[in-house]
Design an enzyme around this catalytic site. Structure first.
Site, PDB file in Angstrom:
ATOM      1  N   CYS A 187      51.982  49.274  47.550  1.00  0.00           N
ATOM      2  CA  CYS A 187      51.524  50.170  48.613  1.00  0.00           C
ATOM      3  C   CYS A 187      51.682  51.598  48.085  1.00  0.00           C
ATOM      4  CB  CYS A 187      52.321  49.961  49.895  1.00  0.00           C
ATOM      5  SG  CYS A 187      54.036  50.537  49.825  1.00  0.00           S
TER       6      CYS A 187
ATOM      7  N   ASP B 263      31.544  39.905  38.382  1.00  0.00           N
ATOM      8  CA  ASP B 263      32.989  40.099  38.396  1.00  0.00           C
ATOM      9  C   ASP B 263      33.332  41.373  37.638  1.00  0.00           C
ATOM     10  OD1 ASP B 263      35.577  39.201  39.185  1.00  0.00           O
ATOM     11  OD2 ASP B 263      35.957  38.507  37.142  1.00  0.00           O
ATOM     12  N   GLU B 264      34.483  41.973  37.964  1.00  0.00           N
ATOM     13  CA  GLU B 264      34.951  43.219  37.336  1.00  0.00           C
ATOM     14  C   GLU B 264      33.873  44.306  37.412  1.00  0.00           C
ATOM     15  OE1 GLU B 264      37.982  43.548  36.669  1.00  0.00           O
ATOM     16  OE2 GLU B 264      38.729  41.515  36.392  1.00  0.00           O
TER      17      GLU B 264
ATOM     18  N   CYS C  41      52.272  44.357  48.722  1.00  0.00           N
ATOM     19  CA  CYS C  41      53.279  45.004  47.888  1.00  0.00           C
ATOM     20  C   CYS C  41      54.570  44.181  47.985  1.00  0.00           C
ATOM     21  CB  CYS C  41      53.485  46.426  48.406  1.00  0.00           C
ATOM     22  SG  CYS C  41      54.751  47.381  47.544  1.00  0.00           S
TER      23      CYS C  41
END
Length: 198
Positions: free
Chosen positions: A179, A84-85, A142
């Site tokens: 976005c 993860d990350e 978004c």
């Protein structure tokens, strides 16, 4: 044949949830999963992977100086590696994960961000884009309804930050997925606001 997977998405796209669900699915089949995360990400505790929907698991923490292959040998044999990350791993560590796929025939699934708050690739993500066998976008939207691709960093007043270090840990109070158009328009609307004073 095992593969190196890169599953990326903007902030809030449930990357960590996907990583933990994938871990659960492998374990339900009786497979052993080595869950790892870079030491840079300590928001939820040094060794915790936690999603916004409440899923969490203990992970082995990998420092930037650490050799992943050596850590894997110490951890014992596993059937799959989930990271993860992954954007916070060094390019050399991504190279190690690639070698482990090839040499040990073990699948490695990396989850993380592709770009930072200025739309620049993280070094670890760039290396994953160069080396991964499979690249998948985990989509989110978004506020305008379009696909979010930008990890907009915001300050306490809701202004989009356009200066600062690449790494700044934070959650919904510090980042909003947008976005590109909304991100660009919000920066333009801030005319005269000086975020270098933050």
């Amino acid at each position: 044949m095992a593969k190196l997977y890169f599953k990326y998405g903007a902030m809030g796209s449930s990357k960590s949830a996907q990583a933990l669900i994938t871990k659960f699915n492998y374990e339900e089949l009786g497979m052993s999963v080595w869950l790892i995360k870079p030491s840079t990400d300590d928001r939820d505790g040094a060794d915790i992977v936690r999603s916004r929907i409440g899923l969490e698991a203990v992970a082995q923490v990998i420092t930037p100086e650490e050799r992943i292959r050596a850590a894997y040998k110490q951890a014992g044999r596993h059937d799959v590696i989930i990271a993860d990350e992954s954007q916070f791993f060094t390019p050399a560590q991504i190279d190690e994960l690639r070698d482990m796929v090839d040499d040990e025939n073990i699948p490695v699934l990396c989850f993380g961000l592709r770009t930072d708050f200025l739309t620049h690739c993280f070094p670890g993500s760039q290396r994953l884009l160069e080396l991964a066998d499979s690249i998948t976008e985990i989509k989110t939207v978004c506020a305008c309804g379009k696909k979010a691709t930008v990890n907009a960093r915001i300050d306490a007043h809701g202004h989009v930050v356009t200066h600062g270090s690449q790494v700044f840990l934070g959650g919904n109070d510090s980042y909003i997925a947008m976005c590109h158009r909304c991100w660009r328009d919000k920066i333009a609307a801030q005319q005269g606001y000086d975020d270098t004073l933050l």
